[in-house]
Design an enzyme around this catalytic site. Structure first.
Site: not given
Ligand code: BGC
Length: 722
Positions: A275
């Site tokens: 993430d």
């Molecule tokens: C979130 C994810 C997301 C990623 C990309 C993160 O901050 O936790 O769920 O897919 O950002 O945008």
């Protein structure tokens, strides 16, 4: 086994090429500083030609229109031609409840509302349309579905979950994966899915986003792992890792979870992406790595294939050094890059990396609106309806005059929640012009003269917290809940509904008119102080694009609500208890040595949801099939005066077990539509595995013994003899 194309690429690639493939950066890194959409040519060249990045994600600040996507993705594609092997870029996006980063996309209810629908087909169809509109935008990788189980209602991403039940999360998550991926990722209709956030993200002890979880492994395997097992079986291509830590071990650093459990036990063969910025955070936040470079070593050796860095190339540089120093093996890189290239190949990127005109033709079809409306209708959950206040009168008796108030009455963001044209979802200028607020939909239905409303789009506007004091009206509709939020900005300290809204409701009760509460919220904010005096309460969750229409249809009986709660709606912030709690969870000793079971007493229980008609169950019977198969049949009849749908749920209760059993567990569900007087036999097949649990050796077992199978008030007992 890698394909010849992938193998031959791998054979030719340098360590630098491979480390680049494993790097994912955010779009800001290739855009002009002062523009949200203009590509900065030199930055783009740096990313792709010099750093050889394999993947880019996101939008800068807000959704793009289709020509903007064409322009950006076209330039990205163009520049890959300057690289030695012209490896296409895998672009990833968060199309969480619709392709919300493309302007004018169709938005579906957030998962929490889909969970209420108890309709897997609806989830699949929403995912299919989301895939069509995402791919039509030129993007082939979607960071969805969310498989986190919503057992901590304070958590700001509760709305992204299918609720508190592990089984529903696995079933609906799998339906979404099938909808996204179809049979062939190369098809212009499909996108790669990304099951997330592996594992235990949804259960932070503080309730705050990305804070530590303490989950004993027995519970991790009982409650949080099964949706991922189901998703691997459903064929999800990729997985995103939980940013948090469990029992003091950040998941990004856990080779136990990332390799032993995920690869060896679950047999997952796809790509594991971090993430946001989560590798360096092993150093900066979690403090298990003493340097950023050590963080890279830990995460890649634990089993990460791609790093969402996302703002710099430090990961790439450190990884190259680590391989050269022998701290990370080249085999590990080959494994990771093999997975990345395989996905690119499966998505058809090697054959046709550019714009797909056939895909574009699938954007914004008229029928999508209707399907989003149907999804919103099916999510509507009627929590209370005293003296049949709802539906409001129709043509013969005449329509009532309505006083409409509250912060959600004339506001788009509370209808949509997170990931809606912006990350936080609260910039109305980015919503499609045609999107209606509840006020718009009510005025459309009744005409301007029948609706008194002073509410404004701006959530904080003082107008939203007072009642207009002029005009005659018959009924008050108060639209309450939460403004939109995503991730940490949505963290709260108190589950109680905002005091200003409580006060507004109390003021409304003084009018002596029936007061109907409509709740647009991502998590169950406590309404105890205002529940009793409300005549009716409609839980709308985050119904999105067509949500306002679905709410108004439900208020007037054009839609007979059939949604049921996918979570236990708490009454007290200190009494958060899921429906599948243990017997001893409810024990009380009001006086010394006087014990009783107080019972599970939320504001509304899991599975609760009223209808404008009534249903009756009868004739629950079980027949034994071959081996351990059970065939459970129940008759359900619409005994009321309106057509409607009923969610039929089958629960089991294990009488005694070596690990304390839950009071009940949901095993099957089906939503059936019945006309007045109609009845149907609903059949459920289940096996011994459906009665299993995780034992003290962390193994899934079904122990011999007696079980109850329950539908509504009907109970049948069976004996499993092993
Ligand atoms: C979130 C994810 C997301 C990623 C990309 C993160 O901050 O936790 O769920 O897919 O950002 O945008």
């Amino acid at each position: 086994m890698l394909s010849p194309t992938v193998q031959s690429l791998l054979d030719r690639m340098s360590i630098e090429d491979k480390a680049g493939q494993m790097t994912q950066v955010t779009i800001n890194l290739i855009l002009e500083e002062d523009s949200n959409t203009e590509v900065h040519k030199e930055k783009l060249r740096e990313a792709i030609v010099f750093k050889r990045v394999g993947s880019i994600l996101n939008v800068k600040n807000h959704a793009y229109d289709l020509p903007t996507w064409d322009s950006i993705l076209g330039q990205i594609h163009q520049i890959t031609q300057e690289t030695p092997y012209q490896v296409p870029i895998l672009f990833g996006i968060d199309s969480i409840h619709g392709a919300g980063y493309t302007q004018n996309a169709t938005m579906f209810p957030h998962n929490i509302g889909m969970g209420a629908s108890r309709n897997d087909e609806l989830v699949k169809r929403a995912a299919e349309i989301t895939a069509l509109e995402t791919r039509a935008s030129g993007i082939r990788w979607n960071f969805d579905p969310v498989l986190d189980v919503g057992r901590q209602p304070l958590w700001s991403r509760f709305e992204e979950t299918f609720g508190e039940d592990t089984y529903i999360c696995g079933k609906m998550g799998s339906a979404a994966i099938k909808g996204y991926e179809g049979d062939d990722l190369a098809s212009e209709k499909n996108v790669a899915s990304c099951m997330k956030h592996y594992l235990g993200y949804s259960h932070p002890i503080s309730g705050k986003d990305r804070t530590p979880a303490y989950i004993p492994e027995i519970q991790l395997r009982e409650l949080f792992l099964p949706p991922f097992e189901a998703a691997v079986e459903a064929g999800s291509s990729t997985i995103m890792i939980n940013s948090g830590e469990i029992n003091g071990v950040p998941v990004h650093a856990s080779s136990y979870l990332l390799t032993k459990v995920l690869r060896e036990e679950l047999g997952f063969e796809g790509l594991a992406v971090t993430d946001w910025e989560d590798i360096v955070r092993l150093h900066t936040r979690h403090k298990v790595a003493s340097t950023p470079k050590e963080a890279v070593k830990i995460a890649v050796n634990a089993g990460i294939d791609m790093s969402m860095t996302p703002f710099d190339y430090d990961f790439t540089g450190y990884l190259i050094e680590l391989v050269k120093e022998g701290e990370v093996s080249e085999e590990r890189l080959n494994e990771a890059v093999g997975r990345i290239l395989t996905l690119k190949e499966q998505l058809g990127l090697f054959k046709s990396p550019g714009l797909e005109p056939e895909a574009r033709a699938n954007f914004g079809l008229g029928s999508y609106k209707q399907e989003a409306l149907e999804a919103a209708r099916q999510s509507m959950t009627l929590l209370k309806n005293q003296d049949a206040t709802l539906p409001l009168d129709g043509p013969l008796a005449g329509y009532p005059r309505i006083l409409l108030a509250g912060p959600a009455a004339n506001n788009l963001s509370s209808l949509h929640g997170s990931w809606s044209f912006t990350w936080q979802g609260h910039e109305p200028e980015h919503y499609p012009q045609s999107t209606q607020t509840i006020k718009d939909a009510l005025v459309e239905k009744l005409g301007q003269d029948q609706v008194i409303c002073q509410s404004e789009e701006e959530w904080e506007s003082p107008q939203n917290y007072t009642l207009p004091h002029e005009g005659q009206y018959d009924v008050v509709v108060l639209c309450l809940g939460e403004n939109s939020y995503a991730e940490s900005p949505g963290s709260i300290n108190d589950l109680m509904l905002d005091p200003r809204q409580i006060q507004l409701a109390q003021e409304a009760y003084l009018t002596q008119k029936p007061v109907i509460l409509v709740l647009c919220q991502g998590r169950p904010r406590i309404i105890r102080p205002i529940e009793e005096s409300a005549s009716a309460i409609l839980q709308a969750y985050r119904p999105s694009s067509q949500g306002a229409k679905a709410i108004v249809e439900t208020l007037f009986g054009d839609n007979n609500p059939g949604g049921v709660l996918p979570f236990s709606y708490p009454k007290w912030s200190g009494d958060i208890m899921p429906y599948d709690h243990k017997f001893a969870d409810t024990i009380q000793e009001p006086e010394p040595n006087v014990y009783f079971y107080e019972g599970y007493s939320p504001q509304y229980p899991f599975g609760h949801g009223l209808s404008y008609t009534s249903f009756e169950y009868s004739d629950l019977r079980i027949t034994q099939g071959p081996q351990d198969q059970l065939n459970v049949v129940v008759t359900v009849k619409n005994t009321g005066t309106k057509d409607g749908s009923k969610v039929v749920e089958l629960y089991s209760r294990d009488h005694f077990a070596s690990i304390t059993p839950a009071v009940r567990k949901l095993r099957r569900y089906e939503r059936v539509f019945l006309k007045v007087g109609e009845w149907i036999e609903v059949q459920f097949e289940m096996g011994a595995k459906d009665l299993s649990f995780i034992n003290s050796e962390l193994k899934r077992v079904t122990e011999p013994g007696d079980f109850d199978l329950m539908v509504g008030d009907l109970v049948q007992s069976i004996r499993y003899s092993g």
